[in-house]
Design a protein around this motif. Structure first.
Motif, PDB file in Angstrom:
ATOM      1  N   ILE A   6      63.838  32.926  34.074  1.00 26.60           N
ATOM      2  CA  ILE A   6      64.588  34.156  33.839  1.00 26.60           C
ATOM      3  C   ILE A   6      64.623  34.962  35.127  1.00 26.60           C
ATOM      4  CG2 ILE A   6      64.682  36.288  32.492  1.00 26.60           C
ATOM      5  CD1 ILE A   6      63.115  34.777  30.291  1.00 26.60           C
ATOM      6  N   ILE A   7      65.826  35.361  35.541  1.00 25.73           N
ATOM      7  CA  ILE A   7      65.998  36.093  36.794  1.00 25.73           C
ATOM      8  C   ILE A   7      65.588  37.556  36.600  1.00 25.73           C
ATOM      9  CG2 ILE A   7      67.636  36.782  38.580  1.00 25.73           C
ATOM     10  CD1 ILE A   7      67.099  33.776  38.394  1.00 25.73           C
ATOM     11  N   GLY A   8      64.685  38.049  37.473  1.00 31.01           N
ATOM     12  CA  GLY A   8      64.298  39.450  37.419  1.00 31.01           C
ATOM     13  C   GLY A   8      63.409  39.775  36.233  1.00 31.01           C
ATOM     14  N   GLN A   9      63.463  41.027  35.786  1.00 26.32           N
ATOM     15  CA  GLN A   9      62.688  41.535  34.644  1.00 26.32           C
ATOM     16  C   GLN A   9      61.187  41.280  34.827  1.00 26.32           C
ATOM     17  OE1 GLN A   9      64.521  43.363  33.060  1.00 26.32           O
ATOM     18  NE2 GLN A   9      66.543  42.511  33.454  1.00 26.32           N
ATOM     19  N   PHE A 163      64.356  46.573  29.622  1.00 27.68           N
ATOM     20  CA  PHE A 163      65.019  45.631  30.521  1.00 27.68           C
ATOM     21  C   PHE A 163      65.982  46.384  31.439  1.00 27.68           C
ATOM     22  CE2 PHE A 163      63.257  42.975  27.386  1.00 27.68           C
ATOM     23  CZ  PHE A 163      63.295  41.670  27.813  1.00 27.68           C
ATOM     24  N   THR A 164      66.073  45.935  32.668  1.00 28.12           N
ATOM     25  CA  THR A 164      66.963  46.554  33.649  1.00 28.12           C
ATOM     26  C   THR A 164      68.199  45.683  33.846  1.00 28.12           C
ATOM     27  OG1 THR A 164      65.740  45.453  35.423  1.00 28.12           O
ATOM     28  CG2 THR A 164      65.071  47.696  34.850  1.00 28.12           C
ATOM     29  N   PRO A 165      69.289  46.255  34.368  1.00 32.18           N
ATOM     30  CA  PRO A 165      70.492  45.447  34.623  1.00 32.18           C
ATOM     31  C   PRO A 165      70.166  44.298  35.581  1.00 32.18           C
ATOM     32  CG  PRO A 165      70.973  47.785  34.854  1.00 32.18           C
ATOM     33  CD  PRO A 165      69.483  47.673  34.739  1.00 32.18           C
ATOM     34  N   PRO A 166      70.847  43.149  35.427  1.00 35.57           N
ATOM     35  CA  PRO A 166      70.612  42.034  36.352  1.00 35.57           C
ATOM     36  C   PRO A 166      70.971  42.425  37.781  1.00 35.57           C
ATOM     37  CG  PRO A 166      72.531  41.615  34.947  1.00 35.57           C
ATOM     38  CD  PRO A 166      71.858  42.827  34.403  1.00 35.57           C
ATOM     39  N   ASP A 167      70.232  41.928  38.744  1.00 36.12           N
ATOM     40  CA  ASP A 167      70.435  42.261  40.151  1.00 36.12           C
ATOM     41  C   ASP A 167      71.566  41.406  40.725  1.00 36.12           C
ATOM     42  OD1 ASP A 167      70.345  42.626  42.878  1.00 36.12           O
ATOM     43  OD2 ASP A 167      68.174  42.582  43.022  1.00 36.12           O
ATOM     44  N   ALA A 192      80.461  39.665  35.401  1.00 35.25           N
ATOM     45  CA  ALA A 192      79.779  38.913  34.346  1.00 35.25           C
ATOM     46  C   ALA A 192      78.404  39.512  34.077  1.00 35.25           C
ATOM     47  CB  ALA A 192      79.658  37.451  34.756  1.00 35.25           C
ATOM     48  N   SER A 193      77.878  39.243  32.883  1.00 37.82           N
ATOM     49  CA  SER A 193      76.631  39.875  32.475  1.00 37.82           C
ATOM     50  C   SER A 193      75.383  39.083  32.866  1.00 37.82           C
ATOM     51  CB  SER A 193      76.624  40.102  30.961  1.00 37.82           C
ATOM     52  OG  SER A 193      76.753  38.880  30.261  1.00 37.82           O
ATOM     53  N   ASP A 194      75.535  37.776  33.138  1.00 34.30           N
ATOM     54  CA  ASP A 194      74.365  36.985  33.540  1.00 34.30           C
ATOM     55  C   ASP A 194      74.830  35.761  34.307  1.00 34.30           C
ATOM     56  OD1 ASP A 194      75.246  35.104  31.640  1.00 34.30           O
ATOM     57  OD2 ASP A 194      73.889  35.853  30.110  1.00 34.30           O
ATOM     58  N   LEU A 195      73.871  34.946  34.773  1.00 35.86           N
ATOM     59  CA  LEU A 195      74.204  33.786  35.605  1.00 35.86           C
ATOM     60  C   LEU A 195      75.079  32.779  34.877  1.00 35.86           C
ATOM     61  CD1 LEU A 195      70.939  32.987  37.594  1.00 35.86           C
ATOM     62  CD2 LEU A 195      73.196  33.445  38.555  1.00 35.86           C
ATOM     63  N   ASP A 196      74.789  32.536  33.606  1.00 38.25           N
ATOM     64  CA  ASP A 196      75.577  31.554  32.859  1.00 38.25           C
ATOM     65  C   ASP A 196      77.038  31.983  32.771  1.00 38.25           C
ATOM     66  OD1 ASP A 196      73.370  29.964  32.472  1.00 38.25           O
ATOM     67  OD2 ASP A 196      72.898  30.787  30.491  1.00 38.25           O
ATOM     68  N   GLU A 197      77.254  33.273  32.505  1.00 41.52           N
ATOM     69  CA  GLU A 197      78.633  33.764  32.422  1.00 41.52           C
ATOM     70  C   GLU A 197      79.305  33.726  33.790  1.00 41.52           C
ATOM     71  OE1 GLU A 197      81.080  37.719  30.933  1.00 41.52           O
ATOM     72  OE2 GLU A 197      78.987  37.464  30.308  1.00 41.52           O
ATOM     73  N   CYS A 198      78.524  34.001  34.843  1.00 37.60           N
ATOM     74  CA  CYS A 198      79.066  33.898  36.206  1.00 37.60           C
ATOM     75  C   CYS A 198      79.577  32.482  36.470  1.00 37.60           C
ATOM     76  CB  CYS A 198      77.992  34.245  37.238  1.00 37.60           C
ATOM     77  SG  CYS A 198      77.601  35.993  37.399  1.00 37.60           S
ATOM     78  N   ARG A 199      78.758  31.500  36.132  1.00 37.54           N
ATOM     79  CA  ARG A 199      79.129  30.103  36.384  1.00 37.54           C
ATOM     80  C   ARG A 199      80.376  29.719  35.587  1.00 37.54           C
ATOM     81  NH1 ARG A 199      73.236  29.442  35.697  1.00 37.54           N
ATOM     82  NH2 ARG A 199      72.293  29.190  37.761  1.00 37.54           N
ATOM     83  N   GLU A 200      80.471  30.208  34.362  1.00 34.46           N
ATOM     84  CA  GLU A 200      81.641  29.902  33.533  1.00 34.46           C
ATOM     85  C   GLU A 200      82.911  30.455  34.176  1.00 34.46           C
ATOM     86  OE1 GLU A 200      81.053  31.313  29.581  1.00 34.46           O
ATOM     87  OE2 GLU A 200      79.251  30.086  29.231  1.00 34.46           O
ATOM     88  N   LEU A 201      82.841  31.702  34.667  1.00 35.59           N
ATOM     89  CA  LEU A 201      84.014  32.297  35.314  1.00 35.59           C
ATOM     90  C   LEU A 201      84.383  31.571  36.599  1.00 35.59           C
ATOM     91  CD1 LEU A 201      83.738  36.201  35.058  1.00 35.59           C
ATOM     92  CD2 LEU A 201      85.592  34.756  34.230  1.00 35.59           C
ATOM     93  N   LEU A 202      83.381  31.236  37.399  1.00 27.55           N
ATOM     94  CA  LEU A 202      83.628  30.573  38.677  1.00 27.55           C
ATOM     95  C   LEU A 202      84.211  29.177  38.489  1.00 27.55           C
ATOM     96  CD1 LEU A 202      80.389  31.701  40.518  1.00 27.55           C
ATOM     97  CD2 LEU A 202      82.723  32.336  41.155  1.00 27.55           C
ATOM     98  N   ALA A 203      83.962  28.571  37.338  1.00 27.31           N
ATOM     99  CA  ALA A 203      84.495  27.234  37.059  1.00 27.31           C
ATOM    100  C   ALA A 203      85.958  27.276  36.628  1.00 27.31           C
ATOM    101  CB  ALA A 203      83.659  26.549  35.982  1.00 27.31           C
TER     102      ALA A 203
END
Length: 324
Positions: A6-9, A163-167, A192-203
């Motif tokens: 898990i990134i951060g937190q 929890f804080t916003p993702p960095d 995007a709200s997290d890494l998984d959503e980032c990857r989906e958009l970038l694809a």
């Protein structure tokens, strides 16, 4: 999933792992923070560590209890989420019925309530009684984006984990290391709200197209002409991108914020850093209040879009507004 994935937190991880390490587990937790901050992932990691036979501060991932969790068939683990717009009293009663029987493994039973702020008053009152007098050893993990919307009497009986916003910088570094183009990465980590959503958009091929069209529209609208309306018609709505208008407003919001960063000399915060030369030319053509108003207009048009206002009408009103 382990805590380390898990990134951060870091503070949330430390609190939960200290509890696991010292075998001081609360009967109820309230995870609160913005969407995409990893609450569900953290709850799953914590639940798996609770059932793991090794009883450490991290699940081993290999024992029979961990494998059951990974396969989604652990009999002592349950997730409740809204049925429609709310969590109803029947759902809480169902979990009470299930938990009236002791765990087959002798461990605590664990339940996660997603969007806990969406419980009806009746459901909240029913849960309150269950929190106070569980029929068997149990751990409740409530997830919410807005802790203040959870019944105060429930909040007072749970251990808060904030929890804080993702960095964005951390996410950008990871995505860049994975080989994604940095100009797109710098945008997507703010949308995007997290890494998984980032990857989906970038694809998605359309995301790069949307970014290019948005940059063209931004430059044309800054020229106070009507060319941006024609470009939007041809490249967005006739060009097959009409289903992706919401990200255009997200990107415009970042673009306008970049104008402000340029005016106040915060170049390290610029998202469209590959466009620095053209941004610098446009930024000084309007005052800061104009760019702030444009950011508000982008947010308002995005809200209109979600209220099912015609996308083309939203875009035309937006481009007219920012060209003024």
């Amino acid at each position: 999933m382990s805590f380390q994935e898990i990134i951060g937190q870091d503070i949330a991880k430390q609190m939960l792992q200290n509890g696991l390490r010292n075998q001081k587990i609360s009967h109820a937790y309230l995870f609160s923070g913005p969407a995409g901050s990893g609450q569900m992932k953290m709850a799953n990691s914590f639940a798996q560590a609770l059932v793991c036979i090794h009883k450490g501060d991290e699940a081993c991932g290999e024992c029979i209890q961990c494998r059951k969790m990974k396969n989604g068939n652990h009999p002592d683990f349950h997730v409740i989420e809204p049925d429609g717009a709310s969590i109803k009293i029947e759902q809480i009663r169902d979990i009470q019925r299930i938990f009236s029987y002791r765990s087959e493994s002798g461990n605590r039973k664990i339940y996660i309530i997603k969007d806990a702020d969406k419980m009806t008053i009746q459901a909240s009152n029913s849960l309150l009684k269950f929190l106070e007098e569980p029929p068997a050893p149990a751990v409740a993990i409530l997830l919410t984006e807005n802790a203040q919307s959870v019944l105060p009497t429930i909040r007072s009986r749970t251990q808060p984990i904030v929890f804080t916003p993702p960095d964005p910088q951390k996410m950008a570094q990871i995505l860049g290391d994975e080989g994604f183009p940095m100009p797109l990465v710098r945008c997507v980590v703010h949308i995007a709200s997290d890494l998984d959503e980032c990857r989906e958009l970038l694809a998605e091929n359309w995301f790069a197209e949307i970014r290019n069209v948005m940059l063209q529209l931004g430059k044309e609208s800054a020229g106070r002409g009507s060319m941006s309306l024609i470009t939007a018609q041809q490249k967005l709505f006739k060009g097959g991108l009409g289903d992706h208008i919401e990200p255009v407003f997200d990107l415009f919001h970042l673009w306008f914020k970049d104008m402000i960063h340029i005016q106040i000399g915060r170049h390290e915060s610029i998202v469209f850093i590959d466009q620095l030369e053209s941004l610098s030319k446009v930024a000084t053509t309007r005052d800061m209040q104009h760019w702030i108003s444009c950011m508000s207009l982008a947010a308002e048009c995005k809200k209109m879009l979600r209220s099912h206002v015609n996308p083309q009408l939203c875009m035309e009103q937006f481009l007219i507004g920012v060209s003024g």
